[in-house]
Design a protein around this motif. Structure first.
Motif, PDB file in Angstrom:
ATOM      1  N   ARG A   1      -2.228   9.474  11.654  1.00 55.76           N
ATOM      2  CA  ARG A   1      -0.912   9.364  11.018  1.00 55.76           C
ATOM      3  C   ARG A   1      -0.211  10.718  11.118  1.00 55.76           C
ATOM      4  NH1 ARG A   1       0.737   4.192   8.765  1.00 55.76           N
ATOM      5  NH2 ARG A   1      -1.182   2.939   8.854  1.00 55.76           N
TER       6      ARG A   1
ATOM      7  N   GLU B   1     -10.075   4.476   6.899  1.00 55.96           N
ATOM      8  CA  GLU B   1      -9.660   3.614   5.788  1.00 55.96           C
ATOM      9  C   GLU B   1     -10.563   2.403   5.686  1.00 55.96           C
ATOM     10  OE1 GLU B   1      -5.860   1.453   6.402  1.00 55.96           O
ATOM     11  OE2 GLU B   1      -5.736   2.518   8.312  1.00 55.96           O
TER      12      GLU B   1
ATOM     13  N   GLU C   1      -8.616  -3.866   1.821  1.00 59.75           N
ATOM     14  CA  GLU C   1      -7.497  -4.717   2.228  1.00 59.75           C
ATOM     15  C   GLU C   1      -6.165  -3.993   2.061  1.00 59.75           C
ATOM     16  OE1 GLU C   1      -5.520  -8.986   0.854  1.00 59.75           O
ATOM     17  OE2 GLU C   1      -7.609  -8.518   0.328  1.00 59.75           O
ATOM     18  N   VAL C   2      -5.377  -4.007   3.129  1.00 52.62           N
ATOM     19  CA  VAL C   2      -4.029  -3.452   3.059  1.00 52.62           C
ATOM     20  C   VAL C   2      -3.215  -4.252   2.054  1.00 52.62           C
ATOM     21  CG1 VAL C   2      -1.915  -3.007   4.350  1.00 52.62           C
ATOM     22  CG2 VAL C   2      -4.139  -2.636   5.440  1.00 52.62           C
ATOM     23  N   GLY C   3      -2.476  -3.554   1.209  1.00 49.98           N
ATOM     24  CA  GLY C   3      -1.718  -4.214   0.154  1.00 49.98           C
ATOM     25  C   GLY C   3      -2.359  -4.080  -1.213  1.00 49.98           C
ATOM     26  N   ARG C   4      -3.643  -3.749  -1.224  1.00 50.66           N
ATOM     27  CA  ARG C   4      -4.303  -3.432  -2.492  1.00 50.66           C
ATOM     28  C   ARG C   4      -3.822  -2.065  -2.973  1.00 50.66           C
ATOM     29  NH1 ARG C   4      -7.183  -7.611  -5.002  1.00 50.66           N
ATOM     30  NH2 ARG C   4      -8.252  -8.866  -3.424  1.00 50.66           N
TER      31      ARG C   4
ATOM     32  N   LEU D   1      -3.409   1.652  -3.380  1.00 49.91           N
ATOM     33  CA  LEU D   1      -3.827   2.692  -2.452  1.00 49.91           C
ATOM     34  C   LEU D   1      -4.584   3.786  -3.203  1.00 49.91           C
ATOM     35  CD1 LEU D   1      -3.613   3.460   0.567  1.00 49.91           C
ATOM     36  CD2 LEU D   1      -1.652   4.883  -0.042  1.00 49.91           C
TER      37      LEU D   1
ATOM     38  N   HIS E   1      -7.423  -0.163  -1.468  1.00 45.82           N
ATOM     39  CA  HIS E   1      -7.218   0.205  -0.073  1.00 45.82           C
ATOM     40  C   HIS E   1      -7.508   1.700  -0.004  1.00 45.82           C
ATOM     41  CE1 HIS E   1      -4.205   0.766   3.505  1.00 45.82           C
ATOM     42  NE2 HIS E   1      -5.454   0.931   3.870  1.00 45.82           N
TER      43      HIS E   1
ATOM     44  N   VAL F   1      -8.108   5.273   1.609  1.00 46.81           N
ATOM     45  CA  VAL F   1      -7.658   6.095   2.737  1.00 46.81           C
ATOM     46  C   VAL F   1      -8.263   7.487   2.578  1.00 46.81           C
ATOM     47  CG1 VAL F   1      -5.657   7.219   3.794  1.00 46.81           C
ATOM     48  CG2 VAL F   1      -5.532   4.812   3.123  1.00 46.81           C
TER      49      VAL F   1
ATOM     50  N   PHE G   1       1.677   5.053   4.418  1.00 42.25           N
ATOM     51  CA  PHE G   1       1.023   3.778   4.147  1.00 42.25           C
ATOM     52  C   PHE G   1       1.889   2.857   3.276  1.00 42.25           C
ATOM     53  CE2 PHE G   1      -2.658   6.073   5.678  1.00 42.25           C
ATOM     54  CZ  PHE G   1      -3.373   5.082   6.334  1.00 42.25           C
TER      55      PHE G   1
END
Length: 314
Positions: free
Chosen positions: A17, A28, A31-34, A36, A63, A65, A100
C-alpha cells in the motif's frame, strides 16, 4: 523469512500500500468490512512479530492489518533522518487506515509501535476506537523519566549510542547481525524465540538501507520540539507492561497512564520486553477482551470527557 506458502497456510494475505509517500508491505487476515485492527511492531522486528496474534484476532471478528513499518523489511526505507519524525510515523498509520477505507480503527502497538500508537491517539483521537500499547513510552514522557530516574537513564544508554553516525550500523550489522541477535536474546527469557526465529529477523535486517532506517527512528528524536504540556489521550487505552522489561521501568508506563483520559495499566508479571511472544495466549485474550469492552463509537471530544485512570497489576 516467512514465505508465501507460510502466508497461504495460515490464510494470511500480503500486499503493498502506498501511504504518506512510501510503499508499505502489509500482511492482513480476516474478513474485509469487519472492524479494522492495525498491529504495529517495534524495533528491531517486522510484521512477523505478531505471528501469534494475527489468526486469533481475525477469528475474533477483526480485519487485521499488519504493516512492515517504514524502513523495515520489505517496506520503503528512506535514508534521511527527517523521514522518521513521530508526526510522519503517526501519519503513516492514519494514511494506512484510509487506504483500507476505514474512518476509525483499533490500534495495537509494541515497543516503537506503541510509541507511535501514543502519538496517533494523542494527535488523531477521532480516528481511533480503542488502543492497546505495550512496552513503549509516551513520546512526551520518555526523556523526562530518564532525567528524573538515573536507573532509567542507564537502561536507555543505547539510545545515545544509536545517535552516532555509521558506528551503530557497523556494530549491529556485523557477523550476520550478531549484535542485534544478542540484544534480542539477552533481553528475553531463554525460550522466547523458537529455533530459527532470529534467522527470519536477520533476513529482514539485511534489506538495503534497513539498519540505517531502523536507527533513524531514534535519531529523529532529537528533532522533536520541546513541549511544556504533554499530549493527552482521549480514546480508551490499555497499557500492557512487562514486569521484567530490561529497557523500560514501570514508572514510564505510569507517567503515560497519567496522560490518559480513559486508561488502564496492567503489569504482566514474569514477562520480558517481548511479552506478546512469550505469553501469546494471555496477551491475545486480553487484547480481544479490551477491544470488545465497548461499542465501536468515535471518542467523545467534548471538554472534560474521560474517566479517572485505573491501574491494575495483571
Amino acid at each position: 523469512m516467512p514465505t508465501s506458502d507460510t502466508l497461504l497456510q495460515h490464510g494470511w494475505r500480503e500486499a503493498t500500500r502506498t501511504v504518506n509517500g512510501v510503499n508499505l508491505h502489509v500482511v492482513e487476515a480476516g474478513e474485509v468490512g469487519r472492524p479494522l485492527l492495525i498491529l504495529l511492531h517495534g524495533f528491531p522486528e517486522f510484521w512477523w512479530s505478531w505471528r501469534h496474534q494475527i489468526t486469533p484476532l481475525a477469528e475474533a471478528g477483526y480485519h487485521v492489518v499488519v504493516p512492515d513499518m517504514r524502513g523495515y523489511n520489505r517496506s520503503d526505507a528512506p535514508q534521511d533522518v527527517s523521514a522518521y519524525t513521530i508526526d510522519i510515523l503517526a501519519g503513516d498509520v492514519v494514511a494506512l487506515a484510509e487506504a483500507f477505507g476505514a474512518d476509525r480503527v483499533h490500534l495495537v502497538g509494541h515497543d516503537w509501535g506503541a510509541v507511535i500508537g501514543w502519538w496517533v491517539a494523542a494527535r488523531h483521537p477521532a480516528r481511533l476506537n480503542r488502543v492497546v500499547l505495550m512496552d513503549g513510552p509516551h513520546p512526551d514522557v520518555w526523556g523526562k523519566q530518564a532525567i528524573a530516574h538515573p536507573t532509567q537513564a542507564l537502561r536507555s544508554t543505547y539510545v545515545a549510542f544509536f545517535q552516532l553516525p555509521w558506528v551503530p550500523e557497523t556494530a549491529l550489522g556485523a557477523f550476520d547481525h550478531a549484535g542485534l541477535k544478542a540484544m534480542m536474546q539477552g533481553s528475553a527469557k531463554v525460550d522466547t524465540f523458537e529455533p530459527g526465529a532470529l534467522d527470519h529477523y536477520s533476513e529482514a535486517w539485511g534489506h538495503p538501507g534497513s539498519i540505517t532506517a531502523m536507527l533513524n527512528y531514534y535519531r529523529a528524536l532529537r528533532e522533536r520540539p520541546h513541549t511544556e504540556q504533554p499530549a493527552r489521550l482521549i480514546p480508551p487505552t490499555l497499557i500492557l507492561w512487562a514486569g521484567n522489561d530490561m529497557f523500560l521501568e514501570q514508572h514510564v508506563a505510569e507517567a503515560g497512564l497519567a496522560l490518559c483520559d480513559d486508561g488502564r495499566l496492567e503489569v504482566v508479571e514474569g514477562a520480558s520486553h517481548w511479552l506478546h511472544i512469550e505469553q501469546p495466549a494471555r496477551i491475545t485474550a486480553r487484547i480481544i477482551s479490551f477491544l470488545g469492552d465497548g461499542p465501536n463509537d468515535p471518542p467523545d471530544l467534548s471538554p472534560g470527557h474521560g474517566k479517572p485512570p485505573a491501574h491494575d497489576r495483571g
